[in-house]
Scaffold this active site. Structure first.
Site, PDB file in Angstrom:
ATOM      1  N   ASP A  33       0.867  -1.060   0.007  1.00 51.41           N
ATOM      2  CA  ASP A  33      -0.018   0.179   0.003  1.00 51.41           C
ATOM      3  C   ASP A  33       0.826   1.078  -0.084  1.00 51.41           C
ATOM      4  OD1 ASP A  33      -3.047   0.226   0.932  1.00 51.41           O
ATOM      5  OD2 ASP A  33      -2.256   2.037   1.133  1.00 51.41           O
ATOM      6  N   VAL A  44       1.544   2.281  -6.894  1.00 47.34           N
ATOM      7  CA  VAL A  44       1.259   1.741  -8.131  1.00 47.34           C
ATOM      8  C   VAL A  44       1.366   2.427  -9.266  1.00 47.34           C
ATOM      9  CG1 VAL A  44      -0.207  -0.176  -7.044  1.00 47.34           C
ATOM     10  CG2 VAL A  44      -1.183   1.645  -8.010  1.00 47.34           C
ATOM     11  N   ASN A  80      -5.690  -4.358  -6.201  1.00 48.92           N
ATOM     12  CA  ASN A  80      -6.895  -3.769  -5.607  1.00 48.92           C
ATOM     13  C   ASN A  80      -6.720  -2.422  -5.593  1.00 48.92           C
ATOM     14  OD1 ASN A  80      -9.238  -4.263  -3.893  1.00 48.92           O
ATOM     15  ND2 ASN A  80      -7.803  -3.186  -2.556  1.00 48.92           N
ATOM     16  N   TYR A  96     -13.414   7.800 -13.544  1.00 50.29           N
ATOM     17  CA  TYR A  96     -13.465   6.532 -12.772  1.00 50.29           C
ATOM     18  C   TYR A  96     -14.253   5.464 -13.568  1.00 50.29           C
ATOM     19  CZ  TYR A  96     -14.163   3.182  -8.864  1.00 50.29           C
ATOM     20  OH  TYR A  96     -14.334   2.026  -8.068  1.00 50.29           O
ATOM     21  N   LYS A 142     -12.219   2.015 -15.064  1.00 54.76           N
ATOM     22  CA  LYS A 142     -12.565   0.577 -14.512  1.00 54.76           C
ATOM     23  C   LYS A 142     -12.993  -0.044 -15.683  1.00 54.76           C
ATOM     24  CE  LYS A 142     -11.719   0.854 -10.299  1.00 54.76           C
ATOM     25  NZ  LYS A 142     -10.751  -0.195  -9.275  1.00 54.76           N
TER      26      LYS A 142
END
Ligand SMILES: NC(=O)c1ccc[n+]([C@@H]2O[C@H](COP(=O)([O-])OP(=O)(O)OC[C@H]3O[C@@H](n4cnc5c(N)ncnc54)[C@H](O)[C@@H]3O)[C@@H](O)[C@H]2O)c1
Length: 253
Positions: free
Chosen positions: A36, A63, A89, A155, A159
């Site tokens: 994280d 990430v 995730n 967003y 996705k």
């Protein structure tokens, strides 16, 4: 123990669904890299896992940075000897902006984390999986990756792209022993709203009728159970697809 001695990397594992996935995997026998941006949060999750007799290591990762992603995967191999399961995730929300109000900087950041971050980690993990002839990738997409009005344009697009990446990867490496699936959670009780910046009044108003038919908000542990199924051999014939877990929300559309 469904994941005995498997080595798993879970990103965004300091909070919400990633935390629940890391904890469930560890309780099923996996050795887990708890990755994280928030290192203190990741270390807290590790402390909880080890206090319960599990094995886990915290790694700080952004990430959006390839060198961090490389270090995350390399740490799995140097600490536990290999990599079996990669759970991409980590993700952030937009501010419900419709396309007319998108700021380039925000679009680029959201895509860098939500979409390119997934590609970066898969690309880094693949040589390990190819060499072993086995590997399992699980990407947290969203019902917003299947439908148009669950958040803003950025967003949703980020996705939808994760779902495209997932399907392509599942198909491309299907004969190499590698599976790649996505989970599309509906509304889940996590800290994700903390990543929402400058909420767009018009955009959020337009999503209200859609939010209004949410049957109930899910718990991160309910998504972790889906991630466990996808990581285990019980789902051996499930590949290149999306498992929706939304309590029936999108059945309405
Ligand atoms: N909560 C929901 O209703 C919902 C619904 C569908 C999909 N999702 C997706 O689920 C995933 C997990 O989110 P959550 O709801 O558990 O949220 P959360 O905010 O509780 O957890 C997300 C974690 O990701 C970490 N993170 C953020 N940016 C990062 C980066 N650049 N590098 C590494 N880590 C980073 C955060 O520090 C946090 O610990 C996200 O991809 C999100 O888009 C959430």
């Amino acid at each position: 123990m469904k994941l005995k001695d498997k080595v798993a990397v879970v990103t965004g594992a300091a909070s919400g669904m990633g935390k629940a996935i890391a904890e469930l995997y560890a309780s099923e026998g996996a050795k887990v890299i708890v990755a994280d941006l928030n290192l203190d949060g990741a270390q807290e999750v590790v402390n909880g896992i080890t206090a319960n007799g599990g094995s886990a290591t915290a790694v700080q990762v952004n990430v959006a940075k390839q060198e961090d992603v490389d270090n995350m995967i390399d740490t799995a191999v140097s600490t536990y000897g290999t990599l079996d399961i990669l759970v991409n995730n980590a993700g952030i929300m937009d501010g419900f902006e419709p396309v007319g109000d998108i700021l380039d900087e925000r679009w680029d950041l959201i895509f860098d984390i939500n979409t390119k971050g997934v590609m970066r980690a898969m690309r880094k993990a693949l040589p390990i999986f190819l060499e072993k002839g086995k590997g399992n990738i699980i990407n947290t997409a969203s019902t917003g990756g299947l439908n148009g009005a669950h958040a803003g344009a950025t967003y949703g697009a980020s996705k939808h792209a994760v779902i495209g990446l997932t399907k392509n990867t599942g198909y491309m490496y299907a004969q190499k022993g590698i599976r790649c699936n996505a989970i599309a959670p509906g509304a889940v009780a996590t800290n994700i709203s903390a990543s929402m910046k400058n909420v767009n009044p018009f955009g959020i108003e337009r999503t209200k009728p859609v939010q209004g038919v949410i049957p109930r908000v899910g718990q991160p542990e309910e998504i972790a159970q889906v991630a466990l199924f996808l990581a285990s051999d019980e789902s051996s014939f499930v590949n290149g697809t999306v498992v929706t877990a939304d309590g029936g929300w999108t059945a309405a559309f």
